[in-house]
Motif scaffolding. Structure first.
Motif, PDB file in Angstrom:
ATOM      1  N   UNK A 191       0.835  -1.207   0.000  1.00  0.00           N
ATOM      2  CA  UNK A 191       0.000   0.000   0.000  1.00  0.00           C
ATOM      3  C   UNK A 191       0.871   1.258   0.000  1.00  0.00           C
ATOM      4  N   UNK A 192       1.939   1.248   0.796  1.00  0.00           N
ATOM      5  CA  UNK A 192       2.831   2.407   0.835  1.00  0.00           C
ATOM      6  C   UNK A 192       3.520   2.610  -0.508  1.00  0.00           C
ATOM      7  N   UNK A 193       3.876   1.519  -1.167  1.00  0.00           N
ATOM      8  CA  UNK A 193       4.490   1.630  -2.494  1.00  0.00           C
ATOM      9  C   UNK A 193       3.512   2.220  -3.499  1.00  0.00           C
ATOM     10  N   UNK A 194       2.260   1.775  -3.432  1.00  0.00           N
ATOM     11  CA  UNK A 194       1.245   2.269  -4.353  1.00  0.00           C
ATOM     12  C   UNK A 194       1.004   3.771  -4.158  1.00  0.00           C
ATOM     13  N   UNK A 195       1.055   4.217  -2.912  1.00  0.00           N
ATOM     14  CA  UNK A 195       0.758   5.613  -2.602  1.00  0.00           C
ATOM     15  C   UNK A 195       1.968   6.541  -2.733  1.00  0.00           C
ATOM     16  N   UNK A 196       3.105   5.984  -3.111  1.00  0.00           N
ATOM     17  CA  UNK A 196       4.318   6.791  -3.191  1.00  0.00           C
ATOM     18  C   UNK A 196       4.122   7.975  -4.142  1.00  0.00           C
ATOM     19  N   UNK A 197       4.201   9.191  -3.597  1.00  0.00           N
ATOM     20  CA  UNK A 197       4.160  10.431  -4.391  1.00  0.00           C
ATOM     21  C   UNK A 197       2.872  10.608  -5.195  1.00  0.00           C
ATOM     22  N   UNK A 198       1.744  10.083  -4.728  1.00  0.00           N
ATOM     23  CA  UNK A 198       0.494  10.313  -5.446  1.00  0.00           C
ATOM     24  C   UNK A 198      -0.703  10.159  -4.520  1.00  0.00           C
ATOM     25  N   UNK A 199      -1.831  10.735  -4.959  1.00  0.00           N
ATOM     26  CA  UNK A 199      -3.098  10.640  -4.235  1.00  0.00           C
ATOM     27  C   UNK A 199      -4.021   9.735  -5.041  1.00  0.00           C
ATOM     28  N   UNK A 200      -4.605   8.753  -4.364  1.00  0.00           N
ATOM     29  CA  UNK A 200      -5.420   7.781  -5.080  1.00  0.00           C
ATOM     30  C   UNK A 200      -6.716   7.499  -4.334  1.00  0.00           C
ATOM     31  N   UNK A 201      -7.816   7.200  -5.066  1.00  0.00           N
ATOM     32  CA  UNK A 201      -9.056   6.757  -4.412  1.00  0.00           C
ATOM     33  C   UNK A 201      -8.936   5.293  -4.001  1.00  0.00           C
ATOM     34  N   UNK A 202      -9.845   4.881  -3.143  1.00  0.00           N
ATOM     35  CA  UNK A 202      -9.800   3.529  -2.585  1.00  0.00           C
ATOM     36  C   UNK A 202      -9.778   2.453  -3.660  1.00  0.00           C
ATOM     37  N   UNK A 203     -10.665   2.532  -4.628  1.00  0.00           N
ATOM     38  CA  UNK A 203     -10.772   1.467  -5.628  1.00  0.00           C
ATOM     39  C   UNK A 203      -9.469   1.277  -6.404  1.00  0.00           C
ATOM     40  N   UNK A 204      -8.774   2.383  -6.669  1.00  0.00           N
ATOM     41  CA  UNK A 204      -7.523   2.282  -7.423  1.00  0.00           C
ATOM     42  C   UNK A 204      -6.411   1.686  -6.561  1.00  0.00           C
ATOM     43  N   UNK A 205      -6.438   1.977  -5.271  1.00  0.00           N
ATOM     44  CA  UNK A 205      -5.458   1.371  -4.361  1.00  0.00           C
ATOM     45  C   UNK A 205      -5.660  -0.137  -4.312  1.00  0.00           C
ATOM     46  N   UNK A 206      -6.918  -0.561  -4.250  1.00  0.00           N
ATOM     47  CA  UNK A 206      -7.233  -2.004  -4.236  1.00  0.00           C
ATOM     48  C   UNK A 206      -6.720  -2.665  -5.507  1.00  0.00           C
ATOM     49  N   UNK A 207      -6.972  -2.018  -6.641  1.00  0.00           N
ATOM     50  CA  UNK A 207      -6.594  -2.603  -7.932  1.00  0.00           C
ATOM     51  C   UNK A 207      -5.069  -2.705  -8.064  1.00  0.00           C
ATOM     52  N   UNK A 208      -4.366  -1.651  -7.688  1.00  0.00           N
ATOM     53  CA  UNK A 208      -2.909  -1.635  -7.891  1.00  0.00           C
ATOM     54  C   UNK A 208      -2.153  -2.468  -6.861  1.00  0.00           C
ATOM     55  N   UNK A 209      -2.705  -2.604  -5.682  1.00  0.00           N
ATOM     56  CA  UNK A 209      -2.011  -3.383  -4.650  1.00  0.00           C
ATOM     57  C   UNK A 209      -2.306  -4.876  -4.740  1.00  0.00           C
ATOM     58  N   UNK A 210      -3.414  -5.224  -5.436  1.00  0.00           N
ATOM     59  CA  UNK A 210      -3.846  -6.628  -5.546  1.00  0.00           C
ATOM     60  C   UNK A 210      -4.131  -7.241  -4.169  1.00  0.00           C
ATOM     61  N   UNK A 211      -4.622  -6.396  -3.277  1.00  0.00           N
ATOM     62  CA  UNK A 211      -5.017  -6.837  -1.937  1.00  0.00           C
ATOM     63  C   UNK A 211      -6.537  -6.767  -1.859  1.00  0.00           C
ATOM     64  N   UNK A 212      -7.190  -7.734  -1.213  1.00  0.00           N
ATOM     65  CA  UNK A 212      -8.659  -7.684  -1.108  1.00  0.00           C
ATOM     66  C   UNK A 212      -9.139  -6.360  -0.507  1.00  0.00           C
ATOM     67  N   UNK A 213     -10.255  -5.878  -1.028  1.00  0.00           N
ATOM     68  CA  UNK A 213     -10.783  -4.575  -0.620  1.00  0.00           C
ATOM     69  C   UNK A 213     -10.978  -4.448   0.904  1.00  0.00           C
ATOM     70  N   UNK A 214     -11.611  -5.428   1.587  1.00  0.00           N
ATOM     71  CA  UNK A 214     -11.788  -5.277   3.039  1.00  0.00           C
ATOM     72  C   UNK A 214     -10.462  -5.088   3.782  1.00  0.00           C
ATOM     73  N   UNK A 215      -9.413  -5.805   3.324  1.00  0.00           N
ATOM     74  CA  UNK A 215      -8.111  -5.689   3.988  1.00  0.00           C
ATOM     75  C   UNK A 215      -7.498  -4.320   3.731  1.00  0.00           C
ATOM     76  N   UNK A 216      -7.646  -3.791   2.514  1.00  0.00           N
ATOM     77  CA  UNK A 216      -7.130  -2.455   2.197  1.00  0.00           C
ATOM     78  C   UNK A 216      -7.814  -1.408   3.069  1.00  0.00           C
ATOM     79  N   UNK A 217      -9.123  -1.546   3.214  1.00  0.00           N
ATOM     80  CA  UNK A 217      -9.878  -0.587   4.053  1.00  0.00           C
ATOM     81  C   UNK A 217      -9.349  -0.614   5.481  1.00  0.00           C
ATOM     82  N   UNK A 218      -9.158  -1.824   6.022  1.00  0.00           N
ATOM     83  CA  UNK A 218      -8.678  -1.965   7.390  1.00  0.00           C
ATOM     84  C   UNK A 218      -7.268  -1.387   7.555  1.00  0.00           C
ATOM     85  N   UNK A 219      -6.401  -1.664   6.588  1.00  0.00           N
ATOM     86  CA  UNK A 219      -5.019  -1.179   6.681  1.00  0.00           C
ATOM     87  C   UNK A 219      -4.938   0.336   6.503  1.00  0.00           C
ATOM     88  N   UNK A 220      -5.736   0.888   5.596  1.00  0.00           N
ATOM     89  CA  UNK A 220      -5.746   2.341   5.425  1.00  0.00           C
ATOM     90  C   UNK A 220      -6.204   3.026   6.713  1.00  0.00           C
TER      91      UNK A 220
END
Length: 218
Positions: free
Chosen positions: A167-196
């Motif tokens: 997630x930190x790699x995906x967010x490096x130097x950019x602002x992203x919405x939740x759905x795009x973070x899920x897609x780029x990290x390849x992590x299940x959406x519920x887990x991304x929500x919890x980690x964010x």
């Protein structure tokens, strides 16, 4: 200052993060959204009987006052704390020179320690709102996760796992919405929500609402 001067001083502030004007109360459910937003954010007050331009038109009748109570005690779960102060302001009709009293209600909502305060009805699913500038915005799934964590303050730790690194790699130097973070990290959406939520809680990730969406960044 007297009541009229006090209300005028509030009106001069305009609508902002902790203040909203309501000209008419025709829908208790709609009013409950403002109550939810204030309770879930930093608290605030509703000036009821005040137009958007700051003119004190007054509350029409007892029915409006009844709907105010419904907004707090029927349509909010858990019930929101709310304090009603009623002011009677003398005004005069310049044409007829008839004096009358206008009733202004100030509803003060403190920030809740039982977040989320959700709006519930038979018409739609429960929703929590937050206050951003002068708008009531539906809370994101990440906000809901943050509030869940805050209910268990001693049970949360931030551990640097492989998922956190992604997630930190995906967010490096950019602002992203939740759905795009899920897609780029390849992590299940519920887990991304919890980690964010956890990363925000520990001030590693920041959220911002812009262009009608929540954006996340380091």
């Amino acid at each position: 200052m007297d009541d009229k001067q006090y209300l005028q001083s509030l009106i001069r502030e305009g609508e902002h993060q902790q203040q909203d004007f309501k000209y008419r109360v025709s829908d208790a459910l709609k009013l409950a959204k403002s109550v939810s937003a204030f309770a879930n954010t930093n608290g605030g007050r509703l000036l009821i009987g005040v137009r958007d331009d700051g003119n004190m038109s007054g509350v029409r009748d007892e029915e409006e006052i009844y709907m105010m109570h419904q907004a707090a005690y029927r349509y909010c779960r858990p019930e929101a704390c709310i304090k009603f102060d009623t002011y009677h302001i003398a005004s005069s009709d310049k044409v007829s020179e008839v004096h009358r009293l206008r009733t202004i209600v100030v509803a003060t909502i403190p920030p809740s320690d039982r977040r989320p305060i959700c709006v519930v009805s038979d018409r739609e699913k429960p929703k929590a709102y937050i206050r951003i500038a002068d708008e009531n915005i539906i809370a994101s799934p990440v906000h809901l996760a943050i509030w869940r964590e805050l209910q268990n303050p001693q049970g949360t730790m931030l551990t640097y796992t492989d998922s956190v690194r992604k997630i930190l790699d995906v967010l490096q130097d950019q602002e992203l919405p939740l759905n795009l973070i899920v897609r780029r990290s390849c992590i299940p959406r519920p887990k991304v929500i919890s980690l964010l939520a956890r990363l925000i809680r520990f001030n590693v990730v920041h959220w911002e609402y812009r262009d009608q969406q929540f954006l996340f960044s380091l």
